[in-house]
Design a protein around this motif. Sequence first.
Motif, PDB file in Angstrom:
ATOM      1  N   ARG A 179      14.851 115.324  86.470  1.00 40.52           N
ATOM      2  CA  ARG A 179      13.943 116.605  85.913  1.00 40.52           C
ATOM      3  C   ARG A 179      12.702 116.233  86.218  1.00 40.52           C
ATOM      4  NH1 ARG A 179      14.607 119.455  80.212  1.00 40.52           N
ATOM      5  NH2 ARG A 179      12.354 119.894  79.735  1.00 40.52           N
ATOM      6  N   HIS A 180      11.776 117.154  86.665  1.00 39.44           N
ATOM      7  CA  HIS A 180      10.464 116.840  86.786  1.00 39.44           C
ATOM      8  C   HIS A 180       9.443 118.282  86.294  1.00 39.44           C
ATOM      9  CE1 HIS A 180      11.583 119.019  90.415  1.00 39.44           C
ATOM     10  NE2 HIS A 180      10.535 119.541  90.466  1.00 39.44           N
ATOM     11  N   ARG A 181       8.658 117.854  85.709  1.00 41.58           N
ATOM     12  CA  ARG A 181       7.864 118.952  84.956  1.00 41.58           C
ATOM     13  C   ARG A 181       7.146 119.805  86.386  1.00 41.58           C
ATOM     14  NH1 ARG A 181       4.599 119.937  80.453  1.00 41.58           N
ATOM     15  NH2 ARG A 181       2.717 120.919  80.706  1.00 41.58           N
ATOM     16  N   GLN A 182       7.025 120.908  86.607  1.00 43.03           N
ATOM     17  CA  GLN A 182       6.492 121.912  87.116  1.00 43.03           C
ATOM     18  C   GLN A 182       5.329 122.630  86.711  1.00 43.03           C
ATOM     19  OE1 GLN A 182      10.147 124.352  88.571  1.00 43.03           O
ATOM     20  NE2 GLN A 182       9.598 123.780  90.712  1.00 43.03           N
ATOM     21  N   GLU A 207       7.594 123.919  78.514  1.00 42.50           N
ATOM     22  CA  GLU A 207       7.412 123.447  79.970  1.00 42.50           C
ATOM     23  C   GLU A 207       8.475 124.183  80.984  1.00 42.50           C
ATOM     24  OE1 GLU A 207       8.115 118.740  81.322  1.00 42.50           O
ATOM     25  OE2 GLU A 207      10.027 119.668  80.963  1.00 42.50           O
ATOM     26  N   ILE A 208       8.074 124.503  82.212  1.00 46.68           N
ATOM     27  CA  ILE A 208       8.870 125.138  83.145  1.00 46.68           C
ATOM     28  C   ILE A 208       9.202 123.994  84.004  1.00 46.68           C
ATOM     29  CG2 ILE A 208       8.989 126.374  85.183  1.00 46.68           C
ATOM     30  CD1 ILE A 208       7.361 128.628  83.568  1.00 46.68           C
ATOM     31  N   PHE A 209      10.322 123.571  84.407  1.00 44.79           N
ATOM     32  CA  PHE A 209      10.794 122.127  85.085  1.00 44.79           C
ATOM     33  C   PHE A 209      11.620 122.723  86.023  1.00 44.79           C
ATOM     34  CE2 PHE A 209      13.987 122.961  81.753  1.00 44.79           C
ATOM     35  CZ  PHE A 209      15.187 122.361  82.566  1.00 44.79           C
ATOM     36  N   GLY A 210      11.787 121.689  86.916  1.00 45.34           N
ATOM     37  CA  GLY A 210      12.546 121.636  88.110  1.00 45.34           C
ATOM     38  C   GLY A 210      13.434 120.512  87.850  1.00 45.34           C
ATOM     39  N   VAL A 211      14.896 120.690  88.537  1.00 42.85           N
ATOM     40  CA  VAL A 211      15.837 119.619  88.587  1.00 42.85           C
ATOM     41  C   VAL A 211      16.131 119.370  90.104  1.00 42.85           C
ATOM     42  CG1 VAL A 211      18.232 119.338  88.382  1.00 42.85           C
ATOM     43  CG2 VAL A 211      16.910 120.012  86.434  1.00 42.85           C
ATOM     44  N   ARG A 212      16.512 118.024  90.447  1.00 38.35           N
ATOM     45  CA  ARG A 212      16.901 117.777  91.599  1.00 38.35           C
ATOM     46  C   ARG A 212      18.080 116.889  91.510  1.00 38.35           C
ATOM     47  NH1 ARG A 212      13.559 120.627  92.337  1.00 38.35           N
ATOM     48  NH2 ARG A 212      11.835 120.807  93.782  1.00 38.35           N
ATOM     49  N   ALA A 213      19.441 117.414  91.635  1.00 41.44           N
ATOM     50  CA  ALA A 213      20.542 116.855  91.615  1.00 41.44           C
ATOM     51  C   ALA A 213      21.194 116.194  92.945  1.00 41.44           C
ATOM     52  CB  ALA A 213      21.757 117.687  90.920  1.00 41.44           C
ATOM     53  N   TYR A 233      12.142 126.562  88.206  1.00 37.59           N
ATOM     54  CA  TYR A 233      11.695 127.329  87.304  1.00 37.59           C
ATOM     55  C   TYR A 233      12.529 127.558  86.138  1.00 37.59           C
ATOM     56  CZ  TYR A 233       8.427 128.758  91.015  1.00 37.59           C
ATOM     57  OH  TYR A 233       7.418 128.494  92.060  1.00 37.59           O
ATOM     58  N   LEU A 234      12.891 126.473  85.593  1.00 40.83           N
ATOM     59  CA  LEU A 234      13.973 126.604  84.455  1.00 40.83           C
ATOM     60  C   LEU A 234      13.189 126.389  83.136  1.00 40.83           C
ATOM     61  CD1 LEU A 234      16.399 123.776  86.132  1.00 40.83           C
ATOM     62  CD2 LEU A 234      16.321 126.121  86.405  1.00 40.83           C
ATOM     63  N   LYS A 235      13.727 126.772  82.094  1.00 44.05           N
ATOM     64  CA  LYS A 235      13.204 126.826  80.749  1.00 44.05           C
ATOM     65  C   LYS A 235      14.442 126.334  79.764  1.00 44.05           C
ATOM     66  CE  LYS A 235      10.036 130.455  81.075  1.00 44.05           C
ATOM     67  NZ  LYS A 235       9.621 131.733  80.690  1.00 44.05           N
ATOM     68  N   ASP A 236      14.171 125.332  78.990  1.00 45.98           N
ATOM     69  CA  ASP A 236      15.108 124.945  77.976  1.00 45.98           C
ATOM     70  C   ASP A 236      15.392 125.947  76.977  1.00 45.98           C
ATOM     71  OD1 ASP A 236      15.148 122.041  78.714  1.00 45.98           O
ATOM     72  OD2 ASP A 236      13.262 121.777  77.888  1.00 45.98           O
ATOM     73  N   SER A 237      14.552 126.871  76.749  1.00 43.44           N
ATOM     74  CA  SER A 237      14.982 127.971  75.843  1.00 43.44           C
ATOM     75  C   SER A 237      16.329 128.836  76.513  1.00 43.44           C
ATOM     76  CB  SER A 237      13.759 129.024  75.789  1.00 43.44           C
ATOM     77  OG  SER A 237      13.483 129.638  76.969  1.00 43.44           O
ATOM     78  N   ASN A 238      16.703 128.645  77.679  1.00 40.25           N
ATOM     79  CA  ASN A 238      18.013 129.299  78.275  1.00 40.25           C
ATOM     80  C   ASN A 238      18.951 128.207  78.050  1.00 40.25           C
ATOM     81  OD1 ASN A 238      19.936 130.447  79.536  1.00 40.25           O
ATOM     82  ND2 ASN A 238      18.368 131.665  80.609  1.00 40.25           N
ATOM     83  N   PRO A 239      20.030 128.440  77.333  1.00 39.00           N
ATOM     84  CA  PRO A 239      21.148 127.669  77.037  1.00 39.00           C
ATOM     85  C   PRO A 239      21.989 127.519  78.208  1.00 39.00           C
ATOM     86  CG  PRO A 239      21.531 129.402  75.798  1.00 39.00           C
ATOM     87  CD  PRO A 239      20.212 129.637  76.262  1.00 39.00           C
ATOM     88  N   GLY A 262       3.570 133.702  81.682  1.00 42.71           N
ATOM     89  CA  GLY A 262       3.920 133.357  83.110  1.00 42.71           C
ATOM     90  C   GLY A 262       3.579 131.945  83.340  1.00 42.71           C
ATOM     91  N   VAL A 263       3.280 131.692  84.512  1.00 42.22           N
ATOM     92  CA  VAL A 263       3.225 130.369  84.945  1.00 42.22           C
ATOM     93  C   VAL A 263       1.736 129.869  85.015  1.00 42.22           C
ATOM     94  CG1 VAL A 263       3.499 128.820  86.982  1.00 42.22           C
ATOM     95  CG2 VAL A 263       5.422 130.306  86.200  1.00 42.22           C
ATOM     96  N   GLY A 264       1.500 128.583  84.433  1.00 42.43           N
ATOM     97  CA  GLY A 264       0.164 128.336  84.764  1.00 42.43           C
ATOM     98  C   GLY A 264      -0.440 127.799  83.219  1.00 42.43           C
ATOM     99  N   SER A 265      -1.603 126.870  83.653  1.00 45.64           N
ATOM    100  CA  SER A 265      -2.051 126.087  82.363  1.00 45.64           C
ATOM    101  C   SER A 265      -3.554 126.584  81.996  1.00 45.64           C
ATOM    102  CB  SER A 265      -2.264 124.507  82.637  1.00 45.64           C
ATOM    103  OG  SER A 265      -0.880 124.134  82.830  1.00 45.64           O
ATOM    104  N   GLU A 266      -4.030 127.605  82.674  1.00 48.63           N
ATOM    105  CA  GLU A 266      -5.135 128.098  82.724  1.00 48.63           C
ATOM    106  C   GLU A 266      -5.745 128.075  81.009  1.00 48.63           C
ATOM    107  OE1 GLU A 266      -3.491 129.858  86.205  1.00 48.63           O
ATOM    108  OE2 GLU A 266      -3.018 129.729  84.149  1.00 48.63           O
ATOM    109  N   ALA A 267      -6.864 127.870  80.910  1.00 40.36           N
ATOM    110  CA  ALA A 267      -7.600 127.675  79.403  1.00 40.36           C
ATOM    111  C   ALA A 267      -7.702 128.955  78.621  1.00 40.36           C
ATOM    112  CB  ALA A 267      -9.005 126.967  79.746  1.00 40.36           C
ATOM    113  N   TYR A 268      -7.998 129.997  79.434  1.00 40.11           N
ATOM    114  CA  TYR A 268      -8.009 131.348  78.573  1.00 40.11           C
ATOM    115  C   TYR A 268      -7.025 131.528  77.927  1.00 40.11           C
ATOM    116  CZ  TYR A 268      -5.974 133.356  82.780  1.00 40.11           C
ATOM    117  OH  TYR A 268      -4.911 134.096  83.717  1.00 40.11           O
TER     118      TYR A 268
END
Length: 356
Positions: A147-150, A321-327, A123-129, A305-311
């Motif tokens: 990095r992967h898209r969530q 994008e909300i992304f996740g990281v595996r290090a 649940y990471l966002k690029d907008s947060n430095p 919030g989270v999700g790609s619902e068309a409405y």
Amino acid sequence: MKVSVHVSFDDLPEGAIELCRSVTQRRWFESLDWYECLYSTALAGTVRPRLYVVRDDAGAVLACLFCCTREAQHRELSSLSNYYTMEFSPIIGVGADVREVAHHLAQFIGAERPLWHSVRLDYLKDSNPATAELVDALRRAGYSVRRHRQFENWYLDCAGINFDQYYAARPSRLRNTIERKGRKLHKIHDVRIELYRYPTDDILRGVHDYVTVYGSRWKRPEPHPDFIPDLARRLVANDCLRLGVLYADGRPVAAQFWITTMGEACIYKLAYDEQFADLSVGAILSREMFKQALDRDGSACIDYGVGSEAYKREWMSAAREIFGVRAYSRRTIRGMGHIFSAQLRTIARRLIPRRQ
């Protein structure tokens, strides 16, 4: 700087508690109330907290990072998050050097024993430095970062925009539907909309009615029944709850749970009664909730919030994008490589006949 790790919220130093409470009205998902609510109602018994605190040389708390371990992945360090989370990041105090804080956190985590095989942040966002700095710091600390898209996250930049300006810019199809269905709804039902926000409001009634609508929509209860009531209680105490319920003939038929902080409103949870779907009760309630956010709260951003619902596209202006990281520890990767090579050699010896 010095980093310490704590295994319970009761063990947090006072400076860390003060820091995490100071951000409540600016960034809810970095607040102590949020993490305590999430852990106590949805995660306790399934994870073990690992709460990192960064201090300067004088002992003042500069930052916190709330993580955990899970029994099944005891050598993996994870963000303290789950499907209730909208965003995860380090909590950085005002004036702290974000890059330096991230460096010390990553170095400390990388040097812990036993060695973490991996670090999982969701649940990471690029907008947060602070997020970007922590990911880079993990890479510099010797982790191989993937990095992967969530999820997709729709949002609206609305600084300086009032509701009339915003609503006029919505697609005509949406506006016409709301107006037409609204007239029909009011014609055949006694309709009222209640906003539950203040301690003097009947918050228990509002939460009960939200849960009722949610149950009718999804045909199943919340997986953690104490989560929403506790979250609402904490939000009300900080003037961050905007819980709207639409009633038809006294019956709750649509409900929206918004979290509003300084400058941003998060549309956290939505529900409507399927029996009233043809009357667009959800969209009718949305119009009133957006009016509250823009004209009364003065929100500069609304997050769907989270999700790609068309409405969501009809109400929002852009998506991110909300992304996740595996290090992964490079030492662990090398060790696994040696094991894999040995396994291959063993297999080869079994398959390839020896020369006579």
